[in-house]
Design a protein around this motif. Structure first.
Motif, PDB file in Angstrom:
ATOM      1  N   UNK A 122     -52.268  43.672  30.136  1.00  0.00           N
ATOM      2  CA  UNK A 122     -53.187  42.596  30.536  1.00  0.00           C
ATOM      3  C   UNK A 122     -53.173  41.450  29.526  1.00  0.00           C
ATOM      4  N   UNK A 123     -53.108  41.773  28.247  1.00  0.00           N
ATOM      5  CA  UNK A 123     -53.040  40.736  27.211  1.00  0.00           C
ATOM      6  C   UNK A 123     -51.730  39.963  27.301  1.00  0.00           C
ATOM      7  N   UNK A 124     -50.635  40.656  27.573  1.00  0.00           N
ATOM      8  CA  UNK A 124     -49.324  40.010  27.699  1.00  0.00           C
ATOM      9  C   UNK A 124     -49.326  39.047  28.875  1.00  0.00           C
ATOM     10  N   UNK A 125     -49.889  39.469  29.990  1.00  0.00           N
ATOM     11  CA  UNK A 125     -49.958  38.608  31.180  1.00  0.00           C
ATOM     12  C   UNK A 125     -50.871  37.410  30.906  1.00  0.00           C
ATOM     13  N   UNK A 126     -52.010  37.669  30.278  1.00  0.00           N
ATOM     14  CA  UNK A 126     -52.958  36.594  29.944  1.00  0.00           C
ATOM     15  C   UNK A 126     -52.276  35.523  29.077  1.00  0.00           C
ATOM     16  N   UNK A 127     -51.476  35.951  28.105  1.00  0.00           N
ATOM     17  CA  UNK A 127     -50.779  35.012  27.228  1.00  0.00           C
ATOM     18  C   UNK A 127     -49.627  34.310  27.958  1.00  0.00           C
ATOM     19  N   UNK A 128     -49.025  34.994  28.928  1.00  0.00           N
ATOM     20  CA  UNK A 128     -47.879  34.428  29.647  1.00  0.00           C
ATOM     21  C   UNK A 128     -48.293  33.354  30.649  1.00  0.00           C
ATOM     22  N   UNK A 129     -49.470  33.534  31.256  1.00  0.00           N
ATOM     23  CA  UNK A 129     -49.943  32.577  32.276  1.00  0.00           C
ATOM     24  C   UNK A 129     -51.404  32.196  32.017  1.00  0.00           C
ATOM     25  N   UNK A 130     -51.678  31.607  30.846  1.00  0.00           N
ATOM     26  CA  UNK A 130     -53.078  31.321  30.487  1.00  0.00           C
ATOM     27  C   UNK A 130     -53.789  30.392  31.472  1.00  0.00           C
ATOM     28  N   UNK A 131     -53.040  29.469  32.071  1.00  0.00           N
ATOM     29  CA  UNK A 131     -53.664  28.520  32.998  1.00  0.00           C
ATOM     30  C   UNK A 131     -54.058  29.181  34.317  1.00  0.00           C
ATOM     31  N   UNK A 132     -53.489  30.349  34.614  1.00  0.00           N
ATOM     32  CA  UNK A 132     -53.817  31.072  35.848  1.00  0.00           C
ATOM     33  C   UNK A 132     -54.836  32.184  35.612  1.00  0.00           C
ATOM     34  N   UNK A 133     -54.976  32.607  34.356  1.00  0.00           N
ATOM     35  CA  UNK A 133     -55.764  33.796  34.036  1.00  0.00           C
ATOM     36  C   UNK A 133     -57.217  33.632  34.447  1.00  0.00           C
ATOM     37  N   UNK A 134     -57.776  34.665  35.043  1.00  0.00           N
ATOM     38  CA  UNK A 134     -59.181  34.665  35.475  1.00  0.00           C
ATOM     39  C   UNK A 134     -59.653  36.113  35.528  1.00  0.00           C
ATOM     40  N   UNK A 135     -60.967  36.318  35.618  1.00  0.00           N
ATOM     41  CA  UNK A 135     -61.458  37.695  35.763  1.00  0.00           C
ATOM     42  C   UNK A 135     -60.871  38.374  37.010  1.00  0.00           C
ATOM     43  N   UNK A 136     -60.664  37.604  38.074  1.00  0.00           N
ATOM     44  CA  UNK A 136     -60.106  38.171  39.306  1.00  0.00           C
ATOM     45  C   UNK A 136     -58.649  38.616  39.101  1.00  0.00           C
ATOM     46  N   UNK A 137     -57.898  37.803  38.360  1.00  0.00           N
ATOM     47  CA  UNK A 137     -56.503  38.172  38.096  1.00  0.00           C
ATOM     48  C   UNK A 137     -56.450  39.417  37.209  1.00  0.00           C
ATOM     49  N   UNK A 138     -57.313  39.451  36.217  1.00  0.00           N
ATOM     50  CA  UNK A 138     -57.370  40.621  35.333  1.00  0.00           C
ATOM     51  C   UNK A 138     -57.669  41.873  36.160  1.00  0.00           C
ATOM     52  N   UNK A 139     -58.607  41.767  37.056  1.00  0.00           N
ATOM     53  CA  UNK A 139     -58.984  42.896  37.906  1.00  0.00           C
ATOM     54  C   UNK A 139     -57.828  43.316  38.816  1.00  0.00           C
TER      55      UNK A 139
END
Length: 160
Positions: A122-139
């Protein structure tokens, strides 16, 4: 979430996963390596689970076997997630799933390892697409990962 044995993965969750995966796909080798470096930073003893890292004098991030391995795992997680809604189940070849279950069992992978990996993913994805990251994406990614792990764990239980 499951409904009569089928996983319920909403259209919105699928869209978040697919959209972010389409951006990350071209960097999957580097992102896979980042994922594993994060895992090793959080839980250094996990390096011992990999025969090619166990007694290697080369730092993990420079080991020639880690990047291809890491990329294949990252791609499998992402592609499995992207297929979840369409098929209602984790779509990894049955033979691959059996091998994953057997290997995870043989090398002593436990629940904590899966939790560390989820956090690192989840941290890797968050760093890879910070402009898309949201609580919904994390979920959405978290749920997709949990289903993949459940499939691997089921195979671990059935492996000798």
């Amino acid at each position: 979430m499951e409904s009569e044995g089928k996983i319920v993965f909403t259209e919105e969750q699928e869209a978040l996963v697919v959209k972010s995966w389409s951006v990350m796909k071209k960097n999957s080798a580097d992102l896979g390596l980042k994922l594993f470096i994060k895992i090793f930073e959080i839980a250094p003893t996990t390096k011992k689970l990999f025969s090619f890292l166990r007694d290697s004098p080369i730092p993990a991030e420079q080991n020639p076997k880690l990047k291809p391995h890491a990329m294949s795992i990252f791609v499998m997680c992402c592609e499995s997630a992207a297929q979840l809604r369409k098929t209602g189940k984790v779509t990894v070849k049955e033979t691959t799933l059996k091998r994953l279950g057997a290997n995870h069992s043989k090398y002593g992978v436990v629940d904590e390892h899966f939790e560390v990996t989820k956090y690192a993913l989840l941290e890797t994805i968050k760093e890879a697409v910070p402009e898309m990251w949201s609580p919904e994406m994390k979920s959405a990614w978290g749920q997709a990962y949990d289903h993949l792990v459940a499939a691997i764990k089921a195979e671990m239980k059935s492996s000798p």
